[in-house]
Design a protein around this motif. Structure first.
Motif, PDB file in Angstrom:
ATOM      1  N   ASP A  96      -4.298  10.908  -0.587  1.00  0.00           N
ATOM      2  CA  ASP A  96      -3.844  10.476  -1.906  1.00  0.00           C
ATOM      3  C   ASP A  96      -4.931   9.735  -2.665  1.00  0.00           C
ATOM      4  O   ASP A  96      -5.025   9.831  -3.877  1.00  0.00           O
ATOM      5  CB  ASP A  96      -2.568   9.626  -1.791  1.00  0.00           C
ATOM      6  N   HIS A  97      -5.773   8.980  -1.966  1.00  0.00           N
ATOM      7  CA  HIS A  97      -6.785   8.133  -2.611  1.00  0.00           C
ATOM      8  C   HIS A  97      -7.699   7.595  -1.538  1.00  0.00           C
ATOM      9  O   HIS A  97      -7.437   7.777  -0.340  1.00  0.00           O
ATOM     10  CB  HIS A  97      -6.117   6.967  -3.362  1.00  0.00           C
ATOM     11  N   ASP A 129      -3.069   9.040   4.477  1.00  0.00           N
ATOM     12  CA  ASP A 129      -2.933   8.083   3.382  1.00  0.00           C
ATOM     13  C   ASP A 129      -4.142   7.164   3.302  1.00  0.00           C
ATOM     14  O   ASP A 129      -4.479   6.478   4.266  1.00  0.00           O
ATOM     15  CB  ASP A 129      -1.654   7.251   3.548  1.00  0.00           C
ATOM     16  N   GLY A 130      -4.810   7.191   2.151  1.00  0.00           N
ATOM     17  CA  GLY A 130      -5.866   6.220   1.887  1.00  0.00           C
ATOM     18  C   GLY A 130      -7.224   6.540   2.480  1.00  0.00           C
ATOM     19  O   GLY A 130      -8.109   5.676   2.466  1.00  0.00           O
ATOM     20  N   THR A 162      -0.618   5.331  -3.979  1.00  0.00           N
ATOM     21  CA  THR A 162       0.128   6.149  -3.031  1.00  0.00           C
ATOM     22  C   THR A 162       1.252   7.016  -3.620  1.00  0.00           C
ATOM     23  O   THR A 162       1.178   8.239  -3.572  1.00  0.00           O
ATOM     24  CB  THR A 162       0.692   5.235  -1.930  1.00  0.00           C
ATOM     25  N   HIS A 197      -6.989  -0.112  -3.968  1.00  0.00           N
ATOM     26  CA  HIS A 197      -7.347   1.143  -4.627  1.00  0.00           C
ATOM     27  C   HIS A 197      -6.527   1.243  -5.893  1.00  0.00           C
ATOM     28  O   HIS A 197      -5.790   0.326  -6.223  1.00  0.00           O
ATOM     29  CB  HIS A 197      -7.085   2.325  -3.680  1.00  0.00           C
ATOM     30  N   ASP A 247      -3.491   3.911   6.099  1.00  0.00           N
ATOM     31  CA  ASP A 247      -3.651   3.162   4.849  1.00  0.00           C
ATOM     32  C   ASP A 247      -3.264   1.705   5.052  1.00  0.00           C
ATOM     33  O   ASP A 247      -3.955   0.789   4.625  1.00  0.00           O
ATOM     34  CB  ASP A 247      -2.787   3.788   3.762  1.00  0.00           C
ATOM     35  N   GLY A 271       0.791  -1.206   0.000  1.00  0.00           N
ATOM     36  CA  GLY A 271       0.000   0.000   0.000  1.00  0.00           C
ATOM     37  C   GLY A 271       0.830   1.266   0.000  1.00  0.00           C
ATOM     38  O   GLY A 271       0.296   2.357  -0.062  1.00  0.00           O
ATOM     39  N   TRP A 296       0.778  11.057  -4.149  1.00  0.00           N
ATOM     40  CA  TRP A 296       1.429  12.048  -3.274  1.00  0.00           C
ATOM     41  C   TRP A 296       2.411  12.900  -4.055  1.00  0.00           C
ATOM     42  O   TRP A 296       2.553  14.101  -3.820  1.00  0.00           O
ATOM     43  CB  TRP A 296       2.141  11.370  -2.096  1.00  0.00           C
TER      44      TRP A 296
HETATM   45 ZN   LIG Z   1      -1.838   5.578  -0.220  1.00  0.00          ZN
END
Ligand SMILES: [Zn+2]
Length: 561
Positions: A309-310, A64-65, A115, A509, A261, A19, A119
């Motif tokens: 980021d997502h 993150d995530g 990721t 993702h 994440d 991840g 970023w």
């Molecule tokens: Zn990520």
């Protein structure tokens, strides 16, 4: 003990897994660790550092995530007390406006929603076709080199460590960073791209005595504890707080949370687990950082951003849905059956293994396939010249047709039947020319994405043409491969109909779907007015910003257009 300029470098090795997240693996004696702890966990990147300029400041919490809906649910749920207090209550009838904050609606990530690519684009304002960083791993054909700062098909973590010891992402990012453009005192807590910042902090190794690289093995071994990941995020904050005590606040501060994440990938009920993590671990760290600013009377003049980021889409954690790298029932088998020698799944290969004609890199929902001009390296043992593009008819199209057949009928690799959504390819361009945008294979020929979508509407694949152009066209568009496979996925599909390129996890993702792509962009000002913040944001980047506008927004908030 100083090593490579890090006051903690000898204490452990950073381990990054699929991840794009990391854990510390301890080594060395207890005495050594204690000594290092006393020395702290910071690295000055500019000497002397820029003098602090003062207000207005920007403080970015980079989660993150954490998708837009998940963060929204957390804020409205009221259990993340520090974040909720900062933004205040939502204003009725004013979408996205809170008492002290504005949440821009419908903000989409770049492609892939993965990721390292995302970023890098967020902190430069440029898409992957220009940054040169198209994912968690990629093949730079002009260097004949495989990069894996977050390994997916490979297992070595050398480059994961180099992200922090050697500023790897600064070296491979080919456009100016936010920190270079802002040119104000900037601290980075744990974020991967640091070039141009004054100082970076990482977790205090004392927090990681029990930590092991369990994540790298995926979710199939079970028994993963949230505390392992929480320690990374909490530890990074601890290092940052001591820096603020010692050196004061920066004009621009980025606080990165990788643990959330990582936990979401491996937690059995991923989205519920993620919300609980944000409500507890992330919210507590946010409260501590805001408290440190408050004690220094720096909070009032600081814009506080929440970005990601997502998002994350839950998947089934079994071999049938994880499209792996090794074995005769995984996607690379299609390449071998089409006559290509495939690069071994290793970060670096021996001299006797360099005769590969195809390379594979995985990004969750997407896989990149790089092809050589096989005519010049047909014999086993012959090394291909990767600066030469592949031939369209003889190298690219056979691979496209082979994956299409495997997906439609199971030809060659029965396990791949029905696993792919779309297959992209384009006419190769010679080294030194901008890559052409990807097109879609319609079963018979390649069609421009816009034309394909007019004939086959796909409202679930958001802003597909523009985002695929950003990934595939441009000076580094060829870093996204010669053929791109998009797995069938999306929260709209049943769990059993979602696939991902990697080992086995509970969530992934990378796709153009809403759940993976729609990210939070919240701008808060302690004690400020949400409607004024909306006017400020829309004045700087318009009413419909994307992830690529966030650097520009931060520059505007700093008064650095
Ligand atoms: Zn990520």
């Amino acid at each position: 003990m100083k090593k490579r300029g890090w006051e903690i470098a000898a204490a452990g090795a950073l381990v990054v897994a699929a991840g794009g997240v990391l854990v510390w693996r301890m080594r060395g004696s207890a005495g050594e660790t204690a000594e290092l702890v006393a020395e702290g966990a910071e690295k000055v990147l500019r000497n002397p550092m820029r003098p602090p300029r003062g207000a207005p400041r920007v403080l970015v919490f980079a989660l993150d995530g954490v998708g837009a809906d998940e963060l929204d649910a957390v804020i409205r749920g009221g259990r993340a007390r520090n974040i909720a207090h900062l933004v205040g209550n939502p204003r009725r009838g004013d979408a996205g406006v809170y008492r002290h904050a504005y949440a821009a609606p419908g903000v989409l990530s770049i492609l892939p929603s993965t990721t390292y690519a995302a970023w890098t684009s967020l902190f430069t304002g440029e898409p992957a076709g220009r940054t040169g960083v198209p994912g968690n791993e990629w093949f730079a054909r002009e260097e004949d080199r495989f990069y894996a700062p977050a390994p997916v098909t490979v297992t070595e973590h050398t480059q994961a460590l180099q992200v922090y010891t050697d500023q790897l992402m600064g070296r491979v990012t080919h456009v100016p960073t936010l920190y270079e453009r802002a040119n104000v005192r900037a601290y980075v807590s744990l974020a991967s791209l640091q070039r141009g910042a004054d100082l970076v902090t990482v977790p205090d190794p004392a927090s990681f005595g029990q930590l092991v690289s369990a994540f790298a093995e995926g979710a199939e071994h079970g028994n993963v504890k949230r505390e392992v990941y929480a320690k990374v995020d909490e530890g990074a904050a601890g290092s940052l707080l001591s820096i603020i005590e010692k050196r004061g606040v920066a004009d621009l501060q980025v606080v990165y949370f990788p643990g959330v994440d990582l936990w979401t990938h491996v937690a059995p009920d991923p989205l519920t687990a993620q919300r609980q993590y944000v409500e507890t671990v992330v919210d507590s760290v946010v409260g501590q950082v805001l408290g440190a600013y408050r004690r220094r009377h720096a909070l009032k003049d600081t814009y506080v951003l929440f970005v990601a980021d997502h998002g994350h889409t839950p998947v089934l954690s079994d071999d049938a849905h994880a499209l792996g790298a090794e074995g005769d029932d995984e996607p690379p088998a299609v390449l071998r059956q089409a006559g290509f020698r495939v690069r071994p799944f290793k970060l670096t290969v021996g001299d006797d293994e360099r005769d590969y004609q195809a390379v594979v890199a995985y990004q969750g929902a997407m896989a990149y396939v790089y092809l050589a001009d096989r005519s010049a390296c047909a014999a086993p043992g012959a090394r291909c010249d990767w600066r030469r593009p592949p031939r369209f008819a003889e190298d690219v199209l056979p691979v496209v047709r082979a994956f299409d057949a495997a997906n439609r009928t199971g030809a060659g690799v029965p396990q791949l039947r029905g696993t792919l959504d779309l297959i992209f390819a384009r006419e190769p361009r010679p080294f030194g020319q901008d890559a052409a945008p990807y097109q879609v294979w319609d079963g018979e020929r390649l069609v421009p994405i816009g034309e394909y979508l007019r004939a086959h509407p796909r409202p679930d694949l958001l802003d597909l043409e523009r985002r695929m152009d950003g990934l595939s066209a441009g000076p580094y568009g060829n870093h996204a491969g010669d053929v791109l496979l998009l797995a069938r996925t999306g929260i709209e599909r049943p769990l059993s109909d979602r696939y991902y390129f990697s080992g086995i996890y509970h969530s992934w993702h990378g796709s153009p779907t809403d759940q993976d792509s729609r990210i939070p962009l919240i701008v808060a000002e302690p004690g400020g007015d949400g409607r004024q913040l909306r006017a400020l944001v829309t004045g700087a980047v318009g009413a419909h910003p994307t992830q690529l506008d966030i650097t520009r927004l931060i520059l505007a908030l700093l008064g650095r257009r």
